[in-house]
Design a protein around this motif. Structure first.
Motif, mmCIF file in Angstrom:
data_model
loop_
_atom_site.group_PDB
_atom_site.id
_atom_site.type_symbol
_atom_site.label_atom_id
_atom_site.label_comp_id
_atom_site.label_asym_id
_atom_site.label_seq_id
_atom_site.Cartn_x
_atom_site.Cartn_y
_atom_site.Cartn_z
ATOM 1 N N MET A 155 33.885 13.366 48.165
ATOM 2 C CA MET A 155 33.866 12.671 46.869
ATOM 3 C C MET A 155 32.450 12.191 46.569
ATOM 4 N N GLY A 156 31.995 12.388 45.332
ATOM 5 C CA GLY A 156 30.642 12.014 44.977
ATOM 6 C C GLY A 156 30.537 10.574 44.516
ATOM 7 N N TYR A 157 29.351 10.216 44.043
ATOM 8 C CA TYR A 157 29.072 8.859 43.580
ATOM 9 C C TYR A 157 28.786 8.885 42.081
ATOM 10 N N LYS A 158 29.031 7.747 41.441
ATOM 11 C CA LYS A 158 28.611 7.557 40.059
ATOM 12 C C LYS A 158 27.237 6.895 40.108
ATOM 13 N N ILE A 159 26.242 7.596 39.576
ATOM 14 C CA ILE A 159 24.850 7.197 39.787
ATOM 15 C C ILE A 159 24.163 6.852 38.469
ATOM 16 N N PHE A 160 23.634 5.624 38.391
ATOM 17 C CA PHE A 160 22.849 5.175 37.247
ATOM 18 C C PHE A 160 21.368 5.256 37.634
ATOM 19 N N VAL A 161 20.531 5.705 36.701
ATOM 20 C CA VAL A 161 19.090 5.825 36.973
ATOM 21 C C VAL A 161 18.327 4.882 36.053
ATOM 22 N N SER A 162 17.487 4.037 36.651
ATOM 23 C CA SER A 162 16.652 3.090 35.915
ATOM 24 C C SER A 162 15.203 3.567 36.000
ATOM 25 N N TYR A 163 14.513 3.617 34.851
ATOM 26 C CA TYR A 163 13.160 4.179 34.867
ATOM 27 C C TYR A 163 12.412 3.821 33.594
ATOM 28 N N LYS A 164 11.094 4.025 33.632
ATOM 29 C CA LYS A 164 10.238 3.818 32.454
ATOM 30 C C LYS A 164 10.069 5.164 31.772
ATOM 31 N N VAL A 176 8.143 10.276 33.177
ATOM 32 C CA VAL A 176 9.201 9.997 34.148
ATOM 33 C C VAL A 176 10.504 10.653 33.712
ATOM 34 N N ARG A 177 10.719 10.757 32.404
ATOM 35 C CA ARG A 177 11.941 11.399 31.926
ATOM 36 C C ARG A 177 12.061 12.831 32.424
ATOM 37 N N ASP A 178 10.945 13.543 32.588
ATOM 38 C CA ASP A 178 10.986 14.904 33.109
ATOM 39 C C ASP A 178 11.549 14.929 34.527
ATOM 40 N N TYR A 179 11.175 13.942 35.324
ATOM 41 C CA TYR A 179 11.715 13.845 36.679
ATOM 42 C C TYR A 179 13.204 13.506 36.644
ATOM 43 N N VAL A 180 13.583 12.626 35.716
ATOM 44 C CA VAL A 180 14.999 12.261 35.587
ATOM 45 C C VAL A 180 15.817 13.474 35.159
ATOM 46 N N ASP A 181 15.262 14.305 34.269
ATOM 47 C CA ASP A 181 15.962 15.524 33.859
ATOM 48 C C ASP A 181 16.259 16.405 35.067
ATOM 49 N N LYS A 182 15.290 16.534 35.957
ATOM 50 C CA LYS A 182 15.489 17.345 37.152
ATOM 51 C C LYS A 182 16.573 16.740 38.032
ATOM 52 N N LEU A 183 16.568 15.433 38.129
ATOM 53 C CA LEU A 183 17.581 14.741 38.923
ATOM 54 C C LEU A 183 18.963 14.896 38.290
ATOM 55 N N GLU A 184 19.037 14.746 36.973
ATOM 56 C CA GLU A 184 20.311 14.895 36.273
ATOM 57 C C GLU A 184 20.859 16.316 36.450
ATOM 58 N N SER A 185 19.968 17.309 36.389
ATOM 59 C CA SER A 185 20.395 18.688 36.581
ATOM 60 C C SER A 185 20.979 18.900 37.971
ATOM 61 N N ASP A 232 24.440 17.369 38.119
ATOM 62 C CA ASP A 232 25.402 18.150 37.349
ATOM 63 C C ASP A 232 26.013 19.294 38.166
ATOM 64 N N HIS A 233 25.335 19.681 39.254
ATOM 65 C CA HIS A 233 25.813 20.784 40.093
ATOM 66 C C HIS A 233 26.413 20.278 41.406
ATOM 67 N N ASN A 246 29.217 16.969 43.147
ATOM 68 C CA ASN A 246 30.388 16.140 42.836
ATOM 69 C C ASN A 246 29.996 14.770 42.293
ATOM 70 N N ASN A 247 28.693 14.500 42.208
ATOM 71 C CA ASN A 247 28.232 13.215 41.715
ATOM 72 C C ASN A 247 28.251 13.191 40.191
ATOM 73 N N ILE A 248 28.326 11.989 39.631
ATOM 74 C CA ILE A 248 28.375 11.826 38.179
ATOM 75 C C ILE A 248 27.168 11.009 37.736
ATOM 76 N N TYR A 249 26.368 11.583 36.847
ATOM 77 C CA TYR A 249 25.202 10.896 36.307
ATOM 78 C C TYR A 249 25.649 9.944 35.205
ATOM 79 N N LYS A 250 25.358 8.651 35.374
ATOM 80 C CA LYS A 250 25.814 7.630 34.426
ATOM 81 C C LYS A 250 24.699 7.109 33.520
ATOM 82 N N GLY A 251 23.481 7.634 33.671
ATOM 83 C CA GLY A 251 22.390 7.169 32.831
ATOM 84 C C GLY A 251 22.397 7.852 31.477
ATOM 85 N N GLU A 252 21.394 7.535 30.666
ATOM 86 C CA GLU A 252 21.289 8.165 29.356
ATOM 87 C C GLU A 252 20.710 9.559 29.494
#
Length: 237
Positions: A1-10, A33-42, A45-46, A48-54
């Protein structure tokens, strides 16, 4: 089972190493920093974890600040892990920490919040340190204003908010062996800090290993002196 993950960043901090075409000469090639977050979100997405950030295509700018904050609180409340992306200019100069988003996101992540018959407990928190423009982590690993082992303080800019710093080296009985030879803090995923830290280069090779390090600390939360408050300190000038 994955985690629900929120990302905080500038979001727009571009004082970091470019993710694409790194050999291109700055300033013609930049990443935020958003470019790094995009990579993390991607990545999430692949799994069992769920990305909870914007998401990057999600525009909240039309909303008043109170409404944005309510949306962020809802997402943090429904998450179990918070990842904080550390970047060189994450702190805005000449603004108090209480007037910036990231400290409040961390504070809310740490608090136990009850809504109806459900209580959201403290999140596990992991800091991921992004490389600076020259692919260096010195801005984080240099002493800045951290307290040294000899009780003195280093000089210069403190790269992190107070609520992060106070949750590092906060185990009730810690082993001082994690200090470096000159007495300053190291990047560490050891058990001495409730909020562990890892470089992006290490993290992206095995993200879940480091997420689970933070979760392990959450499971041992009574072993730590937790700071859940945002201070009214001003950022470095």
């Amino acid at each position: 089972m994955g985690y629900k993950i929120f990302v905080s960043y500038k979001y727009a901090d571009d004082s970091i190493y470019p993710l694409s075409n790194p050999l291109s000469r700055f300033p013609f090639n930049r990443s935020t920093v958003r470019d790094y977050v995009d990579k993390l979100e991607s990545y999430f997405d692949h799994t069992n974890n769920i990305y909870k950030g914007e998401s990057d295509n999600e525009d909240l700018s039309y909303l008043p600040e109170d409404a944005i904050w309510e949306k962020l609180k809802d997402r943090i409340y429904d998450s179990s892990v918070t990842i904080v992306m550390i970047s060189p200019n994450m702190k805005e100069p000449y603004r108090s920490e209480r007037s910036q988003w990231i400290p409040w996101e961390i504070a809310y992540s740490l608090r136990e919040t009850t809504r109806g018959d459900r209580t959201s407990h403290s999140n596990a928190i992991l800091t991921v340190v992004l490389p600076g423009r020259l692919h260096s982590y010195n801005y984080f690993t240099e002493p800045f204003s951290y307290q040294r082992a000899d009780g003195q303080c280093g000089s210069g800019k403190d790269p992190v908010f107070s609520i992060i710093r106070k949750n590092m080296n906060n185990k009730w009985k810690y082993d001082s062996s994690f200090f470096s030879s000159n007495g300053f803090f190291l990047i560490s995923t050891g058990d001495e800090s409730y909020i562990p830290s890892v470089t992006w280069d290490d993290f992206i090779n095995q993200p879940m290993y480091y997420v689970k390090c933070a979760v392990r600390h959450k499971e041992m939360i009574l072993n730590y002196k937790i700071c859940k408050d945002v201070e009214d300190d001003f950022s470095w000038r």
